[in-house]
Scaffold this active site. Sequence first.
Site, mmCIF file in Angstrom:
data_model
loop_
_atom_site.group_PDB
_atom_site.id
_atom_site.type_symbol
_atom_site.label_atom_id
_atom_site.label_comp_id
_atom_site.label_asym_id
_atom_site.label_seq_id
_atom_site.Cartn_x
_atom_site.Cartn_y
_atom_site.Cartn_z
ATOM 1 N N CYS A 79 0.809 -1.228 0.000
ATOM 2 C CA CYS A 79 0.000 0.000 0.000
ATOM 3 C C CYS A 79 0.838 1.272 0.000
ATOM 4 O O CYS A 79 0.288 2.365 -0.139
ATOM 5 C CB CYS A 79 -0.967 -0.006 1.176
ATOM 6 S SG CYS A 79 -2.255 -1.245 0.985
ATOM 7 N N HIS A 84 -3.399 7.430 2.584
ATOM 8 C CA HIS A 84 -3.826 6.127 2.075
ATOM 9 C C HIS A 84 -5.195 5.761 2.648
ATOM 10 O O HIS A 84 -5.414 5.874 3.856
ATOM 11 C CB HIS A 84 -2.779 5.075 2.453
ATOM 12 C CG HIS A 84 -3.184 3.680 2.099
ATOM 13 N ND1 HIS A 84 -3.591 3.326 0.830
ATOM 14 C CD2 HIS A 84 -3.255 2.547 2.858
ATOM 15 C CE1 HIS A 84 -3.895 2.036 0.818
ATOM 16 N NE2 HIS A 84 -3.705 1.543 2.023
ATOM 17 N N ASN A 136 -10.324 0.254 -0.208
ATOM 18 C CA ASN A 136 -8.852 0.312 -0.254
ATOM 19 C C ASN A 136 -8.383 -0.249 -1.596
ATOM 20 O O ASN A 136 -8.463 -1.454 -1.832
ATOM 21 C CB ASN A 136 -8.290 -0.501 0.920
ATOM 22 C CG ASN A 136 -6.767 -0.472 0.989
ATOM 23 O OD1 ASN A 136 -6.110 -0.063 0.035
ATOM 24 N ND2 ASN A 136 -6.226 -0.922 2.092
#
Length: 330
Positions: free
Chosen positions: A116, A256, A286
């Site tokens: 990520c 994020h 996500n």
Amino acid sequence: MGKITAAITAVGAYVPEFRLTNKMLETMVDTNDEWITTRTGIKERRILKDKGKGTSYLAIKAAEELISKANIDTKEIDLVIVGTATPDLPVASTSAYVAAKIGASNAFAFDMQAACSNFLYGMSTAARYIESGRYKKVLLIGADKMSSILDYTDRTTCIIFGDGAGAVLFEPNTEGFGLQDEFLRSDGSGREYLKIEAGGSILPATEETVKNKQHFVYQDGKSVFKFAVSNMADVAAKIMDRNSLSHDDVDWLVAHQANKRIIDATARRMDVDSSKVMMNIDKYGNTTSATLPLLLADYEKQLKKGDNLVFAAFGGGFTWGSIYLKWAYN
Ligand code: UT7
């Protein structure tokens, strides 16, 4: 001539049409809209349903949007970097394929894998090539088809992730706009908490690994949450401190999109108002490598030349960090 900094000069994005809503997930696993919304902030995610289409499809779409919006001559692109945790193929660079498809015939290309944190690390990498003075146009794409590695019978992971891609162009700037500072970290002792167990060199694919569902993402959510919430806030606070940025100086937090509670905690630690926090986790979930550029694409119209953006991310590995960037255009 002033010092060369690496500025973002264009943005593009793509998400697939199909919306997987919380209500739909209620019919697939033992979950409910209320739990997902309060624990994560997610309402729906986009899924690439078409058979035979992989991450490159998403990446090419995002790049093409950027190229047509900014009217870029693709032959002038020097480098294409694709950050992805879900490459088209385990071997053979996804980015080389993307570069060829968009007509970046004079570019070299490589993939990055920092889970990520892909896009954040990618920004750092792209900036170094620009700052060297040797390269003038670096296309950075964050793209993931997370649905290709999810177990849709596992309620702890399938409700979180979605598919998408975002792209930015980095170009040299001599007026001081662009990437100002970065603080990137990693800690490999965290890899047990968020991983795909099989299919790599330790445990190659066998009938057994498929039967045991070891090719899907596994996450110990509670542990990752604890690391993410403290580390993301720490690095963002550090970047502010190091650059003498007060909460008033920060125009945007670009964090994020893993969990709304983690983003809110980071904003609280920075003492920035929620109106300055970019948020679209409700729409996309996500998307791993794509969260940061998807935010830039959604908020591009609100960004002004000279705005101070603080980026922050945390991901598997563990990998995390923060970047301070001055926006370069209206
Ligand atoms: O992007 C890379 C980095 N990743 C992250 O930053 C993710 C970090 N982790 C998280 O965001 C959160 O830990 C999750 C959203 C994954 C989970 O939220 P949580 O508040 O940590 O829940 P939990 O795992 O502690 O589970 C609480 C309860 C459990 O039940 P019991 O043991 O209390 O009876 C779970 O079994 O919620 C249950 N649960 C669910 N219930 C309904 C877990 N998943 C679900 C679900 N629906 N989908």
